[in-house]
Scaffold this active site. Structure first.
Site: not given
Ligand code: CA
Ligand code: CA
Ligand code: CA
Ligand code: CA
Length: 462
Positions: A173, A231, A400
């Site tokens: 990620d 994120h 996600s």
């Protein structure tokens, strides 16, 4: 370009022991508990001395291991059995309780046995993290607070089906905030590099000071660079934010070790970065024999890549599950493939997102043939960096956010079934999933993640 897609990102800042080789002198049951990652008070020991041991011999036994007695829990004179003093001891700074230290102390002639000061919890008690009431994705139908469409991870916790710190997960990620107060205890430290950067590639894997993982965007060791790593930090928290630390939130497998393989930057990432990141994790597992059971892959949007397919397949041969977000286009992966979720590989699980009503989120990709399971992915609260130095919490939505619920469940299953292969973990998560008619025509066999029933069920081969 592969862009990590996420939507509806609103910020709510809420609040700011690896066992070494084991000598025979430690009890096998204690060794097994250590290996299973049972929690104990850092630096504390319980030492049972032999009845004939002198004060000098007792102090010397402790002193040789850098420990000293803090109190006598049960004195020889007051005991009804024939045993000597039971003493609580404290290790000196920088020393830690592990199998090797226990074995050395247990081998001392003055010592009968020695064990960690285990931490117990009352059964059926919730973790004390203040975010609990907001974590609908962790709640379950039978928990308090209850949520009918949550993952049920809290129910597993309540049933003492606990995550092991021996299990590792790769976060492919953005980077992740390694100093975040709810993550730092679970951030992997590469034993081959040690915790301090020395500008040397001590473990000889070609990467200098890959202490917590590697940044394939910047090609450097800093896997956390700034708030652009929100994120990755959020995803990591849903997998393995620390539980019961009176702080923030907790993850589905709140003791699992997080390894960062950063390949998404502020402009997304590339196939080249993804392939390097995945291969890095596979090589780590094979070279270091760590129990790396899954990678979380909350990204997509690129075209078909044979190189990426090969990397995921190679990870599978090393028994690493590849958990992929189905995609946020609101379209069918059966008719319009979304990569990497759509690679048909036996170690891949494609995850759709549901909201608190249990219905598929409007943005979520679907596909009764190619999307394998749904999990909470709307209004998910988890860890984020709020500045370069400060960690906080935020809500995010997307497939996600659904994928890391499944990755955490894979790590939890692996914790309780240490000999499970990637195929067995995948089979178990799909078998234990709840069938929900709301997902008819959207997700294979209408499955929704249910971690509440994850238990030890597989015997290891003799
Ligand atoms: Ca290295
Ligand atoms: Ca180094
Ligand atoms: Ca960096
Ligand atoms: Ca926490």
């Amino acid at each position: 370009m592969i862009g990590n897609r996420r939507i509806a990102l609103c910020m709510f800042v809420l609040l700011a022991a690896a066992a070494e080789s084991v000598a025979a002198a430690t009890s096998p049951a204690v060794q097994a508990s250590l290996k299973a990652g049972r929690p104990f008070v850092a630096g504390e020991l319980l030492v049972q001395f032999k009845p004939g041991a002198s004060e000098a011999a007792k102090a010397a036994a402790l002193g040789r291991q850098g420990a000293q007695a803090t109190r006598t829990l049960l004195g020889k004179a007051r005991r009804k059995d024939a045993k000597g003093d039971l003493v609580q001891a404290q290790l000196g700074k920088g020393r830690k309780v592990d199998a090797a230290l226990l074995a050395r102390l247990a081998a001392d002639p003055a010592v009968d046995f020695v064990e960690p000061n285990w931490i117990y919890r009352s059964q059926q008690s919730n973790p004390d993290d203040p975010g609990l009431g907001k974590l609908w994705g962790m709640q379950g139908a039978s928990t308090s607070p209850a949520h009918p469409y949550g993952s049920g991870a809290l129910a597993a916790w309540n049933a003492d089906a606990l995550c092991s710190s021996q299990v590792h997960v790769g976060i492919v990620d953005e980077g992740l905030m390694t100093s975040h107060p709810d993550l730092r205890a679970n951030v992997w430290v590469n034993p081959g590099e040690g915790s301090r950067a020395d500008r040397k590639d001590n473990d000889g894997n070609g990467l200098v000071d890959d202490i917590h993982g590697w940044d394939f965007v910047g090609n450097n060791a800093s896997v956390f660079d700034s708030t652009v790593d929100d994120h990755g930090t959020h995803v990591a928290g849903t997998v393995a934010a620390q539980a019961n630390n009176a702080t923030g939130v907790f993850g589905v497998c709140p003791s699992a070790r997080l390894i960062s393989a950063k390949f998404l930057g502020s402009n997304g990432g590339t196939t080249a970065g993804a392939v390097q990141a995945i291969n890095y994790l596979t090589e780590l597992k094979l070279a270091k024999k760590i129990r790396l059971v899954a990678t979380n892959n909350s990204w997509g949007g690129g075209g078909y890549s044979q190189a990426l397919y090969d990397a995921i397949q190679t990870a599978g041969r090393a028994n690493i599950l590849f958990v992929a977000a189905a995609g946020n286009s609101g379209s069918s992966n059966d008719t319009t493939p979304s990569y990497p979720a759509s690679y048909a590989l036996p170690n891949l699980i494609a995850v759709a997102a549901i909201g608190p009503s249990g219905q598929l989120a409007g943005f979520s990709n679907y596909g009764p043939n190619s999307v394998h399971i749904a999990a909470p992915g709307v209004d998910i609260l988890s860890s984020v960096p709020t500045s370069k130095r400060a960690g906080g919490y935020a809500y995010m939505s997307g497939t996600s956010m659904a994928a890391p619920h499944v990755t955490g469940a894979a790590a939890l299953y692996a914790s309780l079934n240490p000999c499970a292969s990637a195929a067995q973990i995948r089979e178990a998560l799909l078998r234990l999933a709840v069938r929900d008619p709301q997902l008819t025509g959207l997700v294979q066999q209408t499955r929704r993640l249910d971690a509440s029933k994850i238990r030890a069920e597989l015997a290891c081969a003799p």
